[in-house]
Write an enzyme that holds these catalytic residues in place. Structure first.
Site, PDB file in Angstrom:
ATOM      1  NE  ARG A 162      -2.423   0.638   3.737  1.00 54.92           N
ATOM      2  CZ  ARG A 162      -3.122   0.366   4.641  1.00 54.92           C
ATOM      3  NH1 ARG A 162      -4.335   0.768   4.634  1.00 54.92           N
ATOM      4  NH2 ARG A 162      -2.711  -0.054   5.981  1.00 54.92           N
ATOM      5  CE1 TYR A 214      -1.076   0.493  16.528  1.00 54.85           C
ATOM      6  CE2 TYR A 214      -1.283  -1.310  14.926  1.00 54.85           C
ATOM      7  CZ  TYR A 214      -1.909  -0.410  16.081  1.00 54.85           C
ATOM      8  OH  TYR A 214      -3.159  -0.760  16.338  1.00 54.85           O
ATOM      9  CD  GLU A 334     -11.432  -4.437  11.736  1.00 60.78           C
ATOM     10  OE1 GLU A 334     -11.529  -3.725  10.643  1.00 60.78           O
ATOM     11  OE2 GLU A 334     -10.333  -5.022  12.018  1.00 60.78           O
TER      12      GLU A 334
END
Length: 340
Positions: A162, A214, A334
């Site tokens: 991505r 992260y 989720e």
């Protein structure tokens, strides 16, 4: 538009909630697909579950995730007639202020990183030329998202691809996003998005570490998305909440407990609403009648229990429950949302 699904009224949620609606969304019986596509105001229609008879309309996209209960579709509408077509490998439609786009890329030899790079490079090029350069929200669906060990896990490889495909990575302008795994064995990446002529305002959850920050333990490329995004008011779009799970800080919570994970996820969604209302006080203070939620559940046997708990929520938000693989193996549920 109203109907009944699983004994629950399906009511179109209009945004903004007061004044003329510029955008609306709902879940509806699958039999209404052709009627929805015949409406010149329809921006996009999404089907779930097994593939049905196709449509050449670029506003139609089938997401092969099994749905709990009767077969449903999701419908997005603008305030007036939309333009739509296909070009550069992208299916698109738009109002004066909002663009929907979709692209599907087949993996070659299971190479999800290259498929993601191609999809996002093609998307980026299309956005720079179409007059809607500001990406607000993306959805990504791929088979077997947690397959593979360590940095070879398919989700981690997707994150690498991505970023390779994006022409620029501005952490102050990241879109809200969802990345979910299918169980169909079809190595084909599906990406769709919303974009606008003006930028939105990315938001972070104070209960969580920003995904783009992260630590290295989550892969060579941190996930590149915002926890939520407030679109520009001219679009009429609601708060766009990213796929949200039982994560506090950067760590997964409540391993093995479906109920506790669901509660933590809803707490995170509410935290995003609270954060957004500091910027836009007109938003409803809690999830409810002005919310449209999509619930992804890892284990098919958990879907009835999740649906029952969602129906019991105060304010009765509209929702659909889908069988899907969350991007961490220990996470069971989720939820993403539209909230006005």
């Amino acid at each position: 538009m109203s109907s009944t699904i699983d004994n629950v009224p399906a009511v179109e949620v209009a945004f903004p909630s007061s004044g003329p609606a510029l955008f609306s969304a709902c879940y509806a019986p699958a039999a209404q697909r052709d009627a929805a596509l015949a409406d010149p105001r329809t921006l996009a229609v999404f089907g779930f579950g097994a593939r049905r008879a196709g449509s050449e309309d670029p506003r139609w996209l089938q997401i092969p995730l099994a749905v709990h209960g009767p077969d449903q579709i999701e419908i997005w509408r603008g305030a007036g007639p939309v333009q739509h077509g296909s070009s550069e490998g992208v299916c698109w439609s738009h109002t004066d202020s909002v663009l929907f786009g979709a692209i599907e890329i087949s993996e070659v030899d299971g190479d999800i990183a290259t498929a993601a790079a191609v999809a996002y490079e093609r998307m980026s090029g299309f956005l720079t030329r179409c007059g809607f350069p500001h990406l607000l929200r993306t959805w990504n669906y791929l088979d077997a998202v947690t397959e593979g060990e360590g940095d070879q896990e398919r989700y981690r490889r997707f994150c690498v691809g991505r970023v390779q495909g994006l022409r620029a990575l501005d952490e102050a302008a990241l879109p809200a996003a969802t990345c979910i795994g299918r169980f169909d064995g079809d190595r084909r990446l599906q990406v769709y998005w919303l974009a606008a002529r003006e930028p939105g305002l990315p938001l972070e959850n104070p209960r969580q570490v920003s995904a783009f920050r992260y630590p290295r333990q989550y892969g060579p490329q941190s996930p590149s998305f915002a926890r939520a995004l407030l679109p520009p008011p001219a679009t009429g779009l609601p708060l766009l909440q990213s796929g949200t799970a039982a994560i506090v800080g950067h760590a997964s919570q409540h391993a093995g407990s479906l109920q506790e994970q669901l509660g933590e996820t809803l707490t995170n969604l509410q935290s995003l609403v609270d954060t957004a209302r500091r910027q836009r006080p007109s938003l409803a203070p809690t999830l409810g009648a002005t919310s449209l939620l999509k619930v992804y559940v890892r284990r098919a046997e958990d879907m009835p229990a999740i649906a029952a708990q969602m129906r019991a929520l105060p304010g009765a938000p509209a929702f659909v429950v889908l069988h899907a693989e969350v991007c961490r193996a220990e996470l069971l549920v989720e939820i993403e949302g539209l909230h006005g």
